[in-house]
Design a protein around this motif. Structure first.
Motif, PDB file in Angstrom:
ATOM      1  N   ASP A  94       0.662  -1.059  -0.114  1.00  0.00           N
ATOM      2  CA  ASP A  94      -0.049  -0.326  -0.163  1.00  0.00           C
ATOM      3  C   ASP A  94       1.133   0.798  -0.065  1.00  0.00           C
ATOM      4  O   ASP A  94       0.639   2.293  -0.352  1.00  0.00           O
ATOM      5  CB  ASP A  94      -0.593   0.181   1.221  1.00  0.00           C
ATOM      6  N   LEU A  95       1.845   1.025   0.427  1.00  0.00           N
ATOM      7  CA  LEU A  95       2.952   2.400   0.647  1.00  0.00           C
ATOM      8  C   LEU A  95       3.697   2.415   0.023  1.00  0.00           C
ATOM      9  O   LEU A  95       5.522   3.141  -0.251  1.00  0.00           O
ATOM     10  CB  LEU A  95       3.318   2.225   1.579  1.00  0.00           C
ATOM     11  N   ALA A  96       3.920   1.319  -1.209  1.00  0.00           N
ATOM     12  CA  ALA A  96       5.574   1.384  -2.670  1.00  0.00           C
ATOM     13  C   ALA A  96       5.256   2.615  -3.082  1.00  0.00           C
ATOM     14  O   ALA A  96       6.678   2.676  -3.634  1.00  0.00           O
ATOM     15  CB  ALA A  96       4.489   0.481  -3.394  1.00  0.00           C
ATOM     16  N   ALA A  97       4.600   3.239  -3.180  1.00  0.00           N
ATOM     17  CA  ALA A  97       5.142   4.934  -3.855  1.00  0.00           C
ATOM     18  C   ALA A  97       5.510   5.856  -2.973  1.00  0.00           C
ATOM     19  O   ALA A  97       6.376   6.971  -3.195  1.00  0.00           O
ATOM     20  CB  ALA A  97       3.658   5.403  -4.055  1.00  0.00           C
ATOM     21  N   LEU A  98       6.046   5.661  -2.007  1.00  0.00           N
ATOM     22  CA  LEU A  98       6.175   6.566  -0.641  1.00  0.00           C
ATOM     23  C   LEU A  98       7.805   5.619  -0.594  1.00  0.00           C
ATOM     24  O   LEU A  98       9.290   6.623   0.409  1.00  0.00           O
ATOM     25  CB  LEU A  98       5.693   6.405   0.351  1.00  0.00           C
ATOM     26  N   GLY A  99       8.359   4.662  -0.827  1.00  0.00           N
ATOM     27  CA  GLY A  99       9.556   3.870  -1.101  1.00  0.00           C
ATOM     28  C   GLY A  99      10.751   4.374  -1.570  1.00  0.00           C
ATOM     29  O   GLY A  99      12.112   4.764  -0.857  1.00  0.00           O
ATOM     30  N   PRO A 100      10.765   5.038  -2.758  1.00  0.00           N
ATOM     31  CA  PRO A 100      11.567   5.655  -3.399  1.00  0.00           C
ATOM     32  C   PRO A 100      12.247   7.152  -2.783  1.00  0.00           C
ATOM     33  O   PRO A 100      13.594   6.888  -2.913  1.00  0.00           O
ATOM     34  CB  PRO A 100      10.656   6.265  -5.000  1.00  0.00           C
ATOM     35  N   PRO A 101      11.512   7.602  -2.429  1.00  0.00           N
ATOM     36  CA  PRO A 101      12.413   8.761  -1.748  1.00  0.00           C
ATOM     37  C   PRO A 101      12.844   8.375  -0.181  1.00  0.00           C
ATOM     38  O   PRO A 101      13.787   8.749   0.072  1.00  0.00           O
ATOM     39  CB  PRO A 101      11.129   9.756  -2.154  1.00  0.00           C
ATOM     40  N   GLN A 102      12.502   7.716  -0.152  1.00  0.00           N
ATOM     41  CA  GLN A 102      12.957   6.830   1.864  1.00  0.00           C
ATOM     42  C   GLN A 102      14.355   6.038   1.092  1.00  0.00           C
ATOM     43  O   GLN A 102      15.138   6.998   1.873  1.00  0.00           O
ATOM     44  CB  GLN A 102      11.860   5.890   2.206  1.00  0.00           C
ATOM     45  N   PHE A 103      14.261   5.079   0.121  1.00  0.00           N
ATOM     46  CA  PHE A 103      15.586   4.843  -0.422  1.00  0.00           C
ATOM     47  C   PHE A 103      16.530   6.134  -0.918  1.00  0.00           C
ATOM     48  O   PHE A 103      17.773   6.025  -0.597  1.00  0.00           O
ATOM     49  CB  PHE A 103      15.564   3.985  -0.971  1.00  0.00           C
ATOM     50  N   LYS A 104      16.406   6.849  -1.891  1.00  0.00           N
ATOM     51  CA  LYS A 104      16.723   7.923  -2.206  1.00  0.00           C
ATOM     52  C   LYS A 104      17.656   8.959  -1.476  1.00  0.00           C
ATOM     53  O   LYS A 104      18.364   9.496  -0.981  1.00  0.00           O
ATOM     54  CB  LYS A 104      15.808   8.911  -3.793  1.00  0.00           C
ATOM     55  N   GLY A 105      16.636   9.511   0.047  1.00  0.00           N
ATOM     56  CA  GLY A 105      17.372  10.289   0.689  1.00  0.00           C
ATOM     57  C   GLY A 105      18.493   9.511   1.600  1.00  0.00           C
ATOM     58  O   GLY A 105      19.401  10.232   1.878  1.00  0.00           O
ATOM     59  N   ALA A 106      17.934   7.648   1.833  1.00  0.00           N
ATOM     60  CA  ALA A 106      19.412   7.616   2.619  1.00  0.00           C
ATOM     61  C   ALA A 106      20.385   7.423   1.897  1.00  0.00           C
ATOM     62  O   ALA A 106      21.487   7.618   2.095  1.00  0.00           O
ATOM     63  CB  ALA A 106      18.811   6.435   2.865  1.00  0.00           C
ATOM     64  N   GLU A 107      20.465   6.757  -0.058  1.00  0.00           N
ATOM     65  CA  GLU A 107      21.656   6.795  -0.633  1.00  0.00           C
ATOM     66  C   GLU A 107      21.916   8.118  -0.491  1.00  0.00           C
ATOM     67  O   GLU A 107      22.939   8.190  -0.315  1.00  0.00           O
ATOM     68  CB  GLU A 107      21.193   6.429  -1.596  1.00  0.00           C
ATOM     69  N   LEU A 108      21.264   9.167  -0.115  1.00  0.00           N
ATOM     70  CA  LEU A 108      21.875  10.445  -0.568  1.00  0.00           C
ATOM     71  C   LEU A 108      22.880  10.525   0.558  1.00  0.00           C
ATOM     72  O   LEU A 108      24.291  10.859   0.137  1.00  0.00           O
ATOM     73  CB  LEU A 108      21.356  12.009  -1.092  1.00  0.00           C
ATOM     74  N   ALA A 109      22.309  10.324   1.798  1.00  0.00           N
ATOM     75  CA  ALA A 109      23.346  10.592   2.805  1.00  0.00           C
ATOM     76  C   ALA A 109      24.219  10.166   2.837  1.00  0.00           C
ATOM     77  O   ALA A 109      25.580  10.386   3.338  1.00  0.00           O
ATOM     78  CB  ALA A 109      22.330  10.675   4.336  1.00  0.00           C
ATOM     79  N   ILE A 110      24.488   8.578   2.466  1.00  0.00           N
ATOM     80  CA  ILE A 110      25.191   7.643   2.633  1.00  0.00           C
ATOM     81  C   ILE A 110      26.610   8.675   1.778  1.00  0.00           C
ATOM     82  O   ILE A 110      27.331   7.942   2.047  1.00  0.00           O
ATOM     83  CB  ILE A 110      25.252   6.356   1.981  1.00  0.00           C
ATOM     84  N   LYS A 111      26.183   9.178   0.319  1.00  0.00           N
ATOM     85  CA  LYS A 111      27.420   9.308  -0.416  1.00  0.00           C
ATOM     86  C   LYS A 111      27.788   9.936   0.373  1.00  0.00           C
ATOM     87  O   LYS A 111      29.417  10.460   0.597  1.00  0.00           O
ATOM     88  CB  LYS A 111      26.217  10.182  -1.660  1.00  0.00           C
ATOM     89  N   ASP A 112      26.720  11.393   1.406  1.00  0.00           N
ATOM     90  CA  ASP A 112      27.879  12.790   1.556  1.00  0.00           C
ATOM     91  C   ASP A 112      28.904  12.256   3.045  1.00  0.00           C
ATOM     92  O   ASP A 112      29.597  12.486   3.206  1.00  0.00           O
ATOM     93  CB  ASP A 112      26.297  13.924   2.495  1.00  0.00           C
TER      94      ASP A 112
END
Length: 444
Positions: A64-82
């Motif tokens: 039901d929340l699949a649409a909210l997954g990409p920004p959570q993955f991407k936000g976390a990935e950007l943090a790890i990059k930094d």
């Protein structure tokens, strides 16, 4: 004459205790002691304490929340990059593993992937789950194994007081719904509505939000119709009877606290019963902010959701890092940004807590979570904060989602003491956009 030997032994013991306490405090000679005392291990070693910080990212890929997954993955990935660009944690790159949390529809998926992260991947911390209900289902598993858990999107007020094994290992960067309820109530009554129907998911998120919203609306002078808050079965597939309670009450506005799949069906049913958004103003919250909602309501008519308003924890709040929205857009072009800033902050806080504790041991990391968000020199990036920590200074991390200023919950966890919310609206194209100049701040 009385012998002085026992006195010297006692003084020596005190000296040993003092040295031990100083060693356990971590923080590179910091004056400030950890807000939460370091907890002794009460769980078997998993072989995860190896000097390398490893974080699992558990977010929706299905459900039901699949649409909210990409920004959570991407936000976390950007943090790890930094974080890794700044030298990583303990002078080593942070490692991550990613998995599906079932999107609030299947907690078996979340449990299976959490098991794998704990036992096989040997993570030190986990970001997730997205849904408050899913977090309830896996919390004992994670915190009982001594794994730090941070959710960027859990908003249920129930999680402020929920008791589990080692509850202090859970924290969140999203503000709780006892703050968002009043924010949404102000939007509804500010638009001139006073006869409100409320329908919510019958789960931790929906019921808790509904209670907060109802109380705030009444405080604003509004009346709740249809016999009070209507809680529908989130596993249902037809909601005619629930919606009929609303239409029979003839409200001048409807508040729907839901997720896209079932929420879309409820909007569709409201339209069929003559109370669609074009007839009766409809309000919602963060769980429904997705550009794919129209596909659940009427794929042939994106304008079916036109005018629906909602509130959502701001991804670009006043007081937040002003450069984050542009950096995120460049890193994840085309991706939604719902809770992306909060995911970024989850990862950054975990990393800073580990850096201050000088360890990837969850038992030490969790004791520094509150410390790194208040009562020190302000810093707004991992790189800047790490530099201060290396100098032995206290830090106050103000993140992409705003000043976190964590407070300790009654069960030993941590959460923001304030929330800043955007108002958003669905357009004729079925897409959401923030309403300029309409941020609402609640809390202190």
């Amino acid at each position: 004459m009385r012998s002085t030997r026992p006195v010297w032994r006692f003084m020596a013991l005190l000296a040993v205790v003092a040295l031990t306490a100083a060693a356990c405090g971590g923080g590179g000679g910091k004056k400030k002691a950890a807000t939460t005392a370091t907890t002794a291990r009460t769980f078997p070693s998993r072989g995860n304490v190896d000097g390398v910080l490893k974080i699992g990212i558990l977010a929706p890929q299905t459900g039901d929340l699949a649409a909210l997954g990409p920004p959570q993955f991407k936000g976390a990935e950007l943090a790890i990059k930094d974080i890794n660009a700044a030298g990583g944690v303990l002078d080593k790159p942070v490692q991550t593993v990613e998995a599906d949390d079932g999107g609030a529809s299947n907690t078996d998926i979340a449990n299976a992937n959490a098991d794998r992260m704990i036992t096989s991947d040997k993570v030190d911390a986990i970001q997730g789950a997205a849904s408050s209900g899913t977090t309830k289902a896996i919390m004992d598993k994670l915190t009982g194994a001594g794994v730090v858990e941070c959710s960027p999107s859990n908003t249920s007020s129930e999680l402020t007081t929920i008791k589990s094994n080692n509850s202090g290992y859970y924290f969140r960067t999203a503000p709780p719904d006892n703050l968002q309820g009043p924010a949404l109530a102000d939007v509804i009554t500010g638009d001139g509505h006073s006869k409100i129907a409320i329908i919510v998911r019958n789960d931790s998120y929906g019921v808790g939000f509904g209670q907060s919203l109802s109380a705030a609306l009444k405080k604003n002078g509004a009346t709740i119709v249809a016999g009070g808050v209507i809680a529908y079965d989130p596993k249902g597939t037809a909601f005619d009877a629930d919606v009929k309670k609303i239409t029979d009450a003839s409200p001048d506005a409807v508040a729907l606290i839901s997720f896209p799949d079932t929420g879309g069906l409820i909007i569709k049913t409201l339209i069929q019963q003559g109370h669609g958004p074009d007839k009766t103003p409809l309000y919602t919250a963060d769980g429904m902010q997705t550009n794919s909602l129209t596909a659940k309501v009427d794929p042939a008519n994106p304008g079916a959701v036109k005018g629906v308003k909602g509130t959502v924890p701001s991804g670009a709040p006043a007081g937040g890092v002003p450069t984050f929205p542009a950096e995120y857009k460049a890193f994840a072009p085309g991706a939604d940004d719902t809770f992306a800033a909060h995911a970024y902050d989850c990862m950054t806080v975990i990393a800073l807590a580990a850096q201050e504790a000088k360890s990837d041991d969850s038992a030490k990391i969790h004791a520094h979570v509150i410390d790194v968000t208040k009562s020190g020199t302000k810093c707004t990036s991992f790189a800047a904060c790490k530099k201060l920590l290396d100098q032995g200074k206290d830090i106050d991390y103000d993140g992409a989602s705003g000043p976190l200023n964590f407070v300790k919950t009654s069960v030993g966890g941590a959460e923001p003491s304030q929330g800043t919310y955007d108002q958003y609206v669905f357009g004729a194209d079925g897409k959401t956009s923030a309403i300029p100049g309409k941020q609402i701040k609640v809390g202190t």
